[in-house]
Design a protein around this motif. Sequence first.
Motif, PDB file in Angstrom:
ATOM      1  N   UNK A  13       0.827  -1.205   0.000  1.00  0.00           N
ATOM      2  CA  UNK A  13       0.000   0.000   0.000  1.00  0.00           C
ATOM      3  C   UNK A  13       0.863   1.258   0.000  1.00  0.00           C
ATOM      4  N   UNK A  14       1.867   1.302   0.842  1.00  0.00           N
ATOM      5  CA  UNK A  14       2.717   2.494   0.923  1.00  0.00           C
ATOM      6  C   UNK A  14       3.428   2.753  -0.405  1.00  0.00           C
ATOM      7  N   UNK A  15       3.866   1.697  -1.071  1.00  0.00           N
ATOM      8  CA  UNK A  15       4.513   1.864  -2.380  1.00  0.00           C
ATOM      9  C   UNK A  15       3.521   2.393  -3.409  1.00  0.00           C
ATOM     10  N   UNK A  16       2.302   1.849  -3.399  1.00  0.00           N
ATOM     11  CA  UNK A  16       1.273   2.314  -4.330  1.00  0.00           C
ATOM     12  C   UNK A  16       0.873   3.757  -4.049  1.00  0.00           C
ATOM     13  N   UNK A  17       0.680   4.101  -2.784  1.00  0.00           N
ATOM     14  CA  UNK A  17       0.270   5.460  -2.432  1.00  0.00           C
ATOM     15  C   UNK A  17       1.326   6.478  -2.870  1.00  0.00           C
ATOM     16  N   UNK A  18       2.585   6.130  -2.674  1.00  0.00           N
ATOM     17  CA  UNK A  18       3.668   7.042  -3.058  1.00  0.00           C
ATOM     18  C   UNK A  18       3.670   7.281  -4.564  1.00  0.00           C
ATOM     19  N   UNK A  19       3.507   6.204  -5.341  1.00  0.00           N
ATOM     20  CA  UNK A  19       3.491   6.371  -6.795  1.00  0.00           C
ATOM     21  C   UNK A  19       2.258   7.146  -7.248  1.00  0.00           C
ATOM     22  N   UNK A  20       1.105   6.874  -6.637  1.00  0.00           N
ATOM     23  CA  UNK A  20      -0.120   7.582  -6.999  1.00  0.00           C
ATOM     24  C   UNK A  20      -0.033   9.065  -6.665  1.00  0.00           C
ATOM     25  N   UNK A  21       0.641   9.404  -5.581  1.00  0.00           N
ATOM     26  CA  UNK A  21       0.811  10.819  -5.246  1.00  0.00           C
ATOM     27  C   UNK A  21       1.722  11.524  -6.241  1.00  0.00           C
ATOM     28  N   UNK A  22       2.628  10.782  -6.850  1.00  0.00           N
ATOM     29  CA  UNK A  22       3.467  11.364  -7.898  1.00  0.00           C
ATOM     30  C   UNK A  22       2.664  11.566  -9.184  1.00  0.00           C
ATOM     31  N   UNK A  23       1.787  10.619  -9.487  1.00  0.00           N
ATOM     32  CA  UNK A  23       0.984  10.704 -10.709  1.00  0.00           C
ATOM     33  C   UNK A  23      -0.146  11.724 -10.589  1.00  0.00           C
ATOM     34  N   UNK A  24      -0.716  11.819  -9.401  1.00  0.00           N
ATOM     35  CA  UNK A  24      -1.809  12.755  -9.148  1.00  0.00           C
ATOM     36  C   UNK A  24      -1.490  13.579  -7.923  1.00  0.00           C
ATOM     37  N   UNK A  25      -2.537  14.122  -7.273  1.00  0.00           N
ATOM     38  CA  UNK A  25      -2.287  14.946  -6.084  1.00  0.00           C
ATOM     39  C   UNK A  25      -3.333  14.636  -5.017  1.00  0.00           C
ATOM     40  N   UNK A  26      -3.612  13.346  -4.828  1.00  0.00           N
ATOM     41  CA  UNK A  26      -4.693  12.955  -3.936  1.00  0.00           C
ATOM     42  C   UNK A  26      -4.481  13.468  -2.516  1.00  0.00           C
ATOM     43  N   UNK A  27      -3.303  13.227  -1.944  1.00  0.00           N
ATOM     44  CA  UNK A  27      -3.043  13.647  -0.571  1.00  0.00           C
ATOM     45  C   UNK A  27      -3.082  15.157  -0.449  1.00  0.00           C
ATOM     46  N   UNK A  28      -2.536  15.853  -1.428  1.00  0.00           N
ATOM     47  CA  UNK A  28      -2.511  17.312  -1.382  1.00  0.00           C
ATOM     48  C   UNK A  28      -3.921  17.893  -1.434  1.00  0.00           C
ATOM     49  N   UNK A  29      -4.765  17.339  -2.298  1.00  0.00           N
ATOM     50  CA  UNK A  29      -6.110  17.873  -2.464  1.00  0.00           C
ATOM     51  C   UNK A  29      -7.009  17.507  -1.292  1.00  0.00           C
ATOM     52  N   UNK A  30      -6.906  16.251  -0.839  1.00  0.00           N
ATOM     53  CA  UNK A  30      -7.833  15.753   0.175  1.00  0.00           C
ATOM     54  C   UNK A  30      -7.196  15.571   1.549  1.00  0.00           C
ATOM     55  N   UNK A  31      -5.984  16.075   1.749  1.00  0.00           N
ATOM     56  CA  UNK A  31      -5.218  15.752   2.939  1.00  0.00           C
ATOM     57  C   UNK A  31      -5.923  15.961   4.261  1.00  0.00           C
ATOM     58  N   UNK A  32      -6.739  17.008   4.366  1.00  0.00           N
ATOM     59  CA  UNK A  32      -7.350  17.315   5.652  1.00  0.00           C
ATOM     60  C   UNK A  32      -8.488  16.382   6.022  1.00  0.00           C
ATOM     61  N   UNK A  33      -8.964  15.553   5.090  1.00  0.00           N
ATOM     62  CA  UNK A  33     -10.057  14.632   5.426  1.00  0.00           C
ATOM     63  C   UNK A  33      -9.596  13.175   5.433  1.00  0.00           C
ATOM     64  N   UNK A  34      -8.294  12.944   5.331  1.00  0.00           N
ATOM     65  CA  UNK A  34      -7.801  11.581   5.201  1.00  0.00           C
ATOM     66  C   UNK A  34      -7.326  10.977   6.516  1.00  0.00           C
ATOM     67  N   UNK A  35      -7.583  11.634   7.659  1.00  0.00           N
ATOM     68  CA  UNK A  35      -7.119  11.105   8.938  1.00  0.00           C
ATOM     69  C   UNK A  35      -8.279  10.621   9.793  1.00  0.00           C
ATOM     70  N   UNK A  36      -7.948   9.895  10.849  1.00  0.00           N
ATOM     71  CA  UNK A  36      -8.973   9.281  11.692  1.00  0.00           C
ATOM     72  C   UNK A  36      -9.855  10.304  12.384  1.00  0.00           C
ATOM     73  N   UNK A  37      -9.310  11.463  12.703  1.00  0.00           N
ATOM     74  CA  UNK A  37     -10.102  12.485  13.378  1.00  0.00           C
ATOM     75  C   UNK A  37     -11.258  12.940  12.492  1.00  0.00           C
ATOM     76  N   UNK A  38     -10.989  13.149  11.206  1.00  0.00           N
ATOM     77  CA  UNK A  38     -12.053  13.536  10.271  1.00  0.00           C
ATOM     78  C   UNK A  38     -13.090  12.433  10.166  1.00  0.00           C
ATOM     79  N   UNK A  39     -12.632  11.185  10.140  1.00  0.00           N
ATOM     80  CA  UNK A  39     -13.556  10.056  10.077  1.00  0.00           C
ATOM     81  C   UNK A  39     -14.476  10.037  11.293  1.00  0.00           C
ATOM     82  N   UNK A  40     -13.906  10.236  12.473  1.00  0.00           N
ATOM     83  CA  UNK A  40     -14.704  10.203  13.703  1.00  0.00           C
ATOM     84  C   UNK A  40     -15.756  11.297  13.718  1.00  0.00           C
ATOM     85  N   UNK A  41     -15.377  12.497  13.301  1.00  0.00           N
ATOM     86  CA  UNK A  41     -16.334  13.613  13.279  1.00  0.00           C
ATOM     87  C   UNK A  41     -17.447  13.358  12.266  1.00  0.00           C
ATOM     88  N   UNK A  42     -17.069  12.911  11.112  1.00  0.00           N
ATOM     89  CA  UNK A  42     -18.039  12.649  10.047  1.00  0.00           C
ATOM     90  C   UNK A  42     -18.979  11.516  10.459  1.00  0.00           C
TER      91      UNK A  42
END
Length: 331
Positions: free
Chosen positions: A247-276
């Motif tokens: 997973x970590x290898x795939x995520x790193x390559x996908x972040x190079x190809x796109x900008x998923x973490x940069x665009x969605x970074x603030x909603x990708x952690x457990x705290x956001x999940x708990x609130x939602x």
Amino acid sequence: MGVRERLTPQMAAYEEKFADSGDIRWLPYLMYFHPTNHASAVVNTDASGFRYSESQGRRFSVRDNDSRQPARLLAGSSTVFGIGASSDGWTLSSRLTEHDERGLPWLNFGGRSFNSAQELILLSLYRHTLPPIEEIVLFSGFNNLGLARLPSHIRQEHGAFFNCNEFFESLGTNRTKGLLQAGKKLFSGGAREEEPPSLEQQIAYAADLTLHHLLTWNAIAKDLDAKLTFVLQPLAGWVRPQGSKEEEALFAELDQLGRFTEVYGDILNKNACSQYAAALREGVEKLGARFINLSPILAETLAPEQWLFVDRIHFTDQGHDFVARQLLNIL
């Protein structure tokens, strides 16, 4: 050969026909849906574009089923559709059918890249094709939250949708050209027409929109005499802070190809999940339906080295099987 091509070669079949650059069918009301009667070793769809489920040598779909036999309905977006599965037999609906001791088939009612409005419209348009339905599981939630950061004049009353740039561009009016540019600026990193809402505002907006559409899901479920459960779909970062080595290898390559973490970074952690999850749970339970936040359940049972995701949203074959088993333990 890249990491993604090496570890998840089946993703090429999805990108060829079922990604934004593939064969999107632009349709009235729904905006877009899958190619019809598509046949391949990875994905097969029926006459309306619904994906087939497979179990024990049988295959069935929304438009191709025994109308006399009751069934269960698994609805949602691309995770339900089965992006990441190497074949139809490894989607969530197939694995649920395989392991469900109650014996009824699970129909795949997933629409790739759908928001909650599109999920509901899909049900309205194809309800007449369904056999008797005993249970509905709406496995959803992320897309509304991911789209909640778009400018308010794009979201409007019923929420933004994926591919909205192409839609606004095709209309060609001055107003929609302005909306197009706003959307492009947001996802390209350029100057924004308006600042994105805070995380709390995004969560409140996405939860309210989801619950608004769930009112109608609940009414239809009651009319069908079907039990309704809303499952907040898991994300990799909601399940655990660090994934397996694959997973970590795939995520790193996908972040190079796109900008998923940069665009969605603030909603990708457990705290956001708990609130939602807290906001959704309160609303779902007020309707008398059941709510399940699957991410902490997976976190409790997932081994550190277990490879679950092909990207931060979609599952591997064994990931689909694992999630289906965990879900059946709760339903």
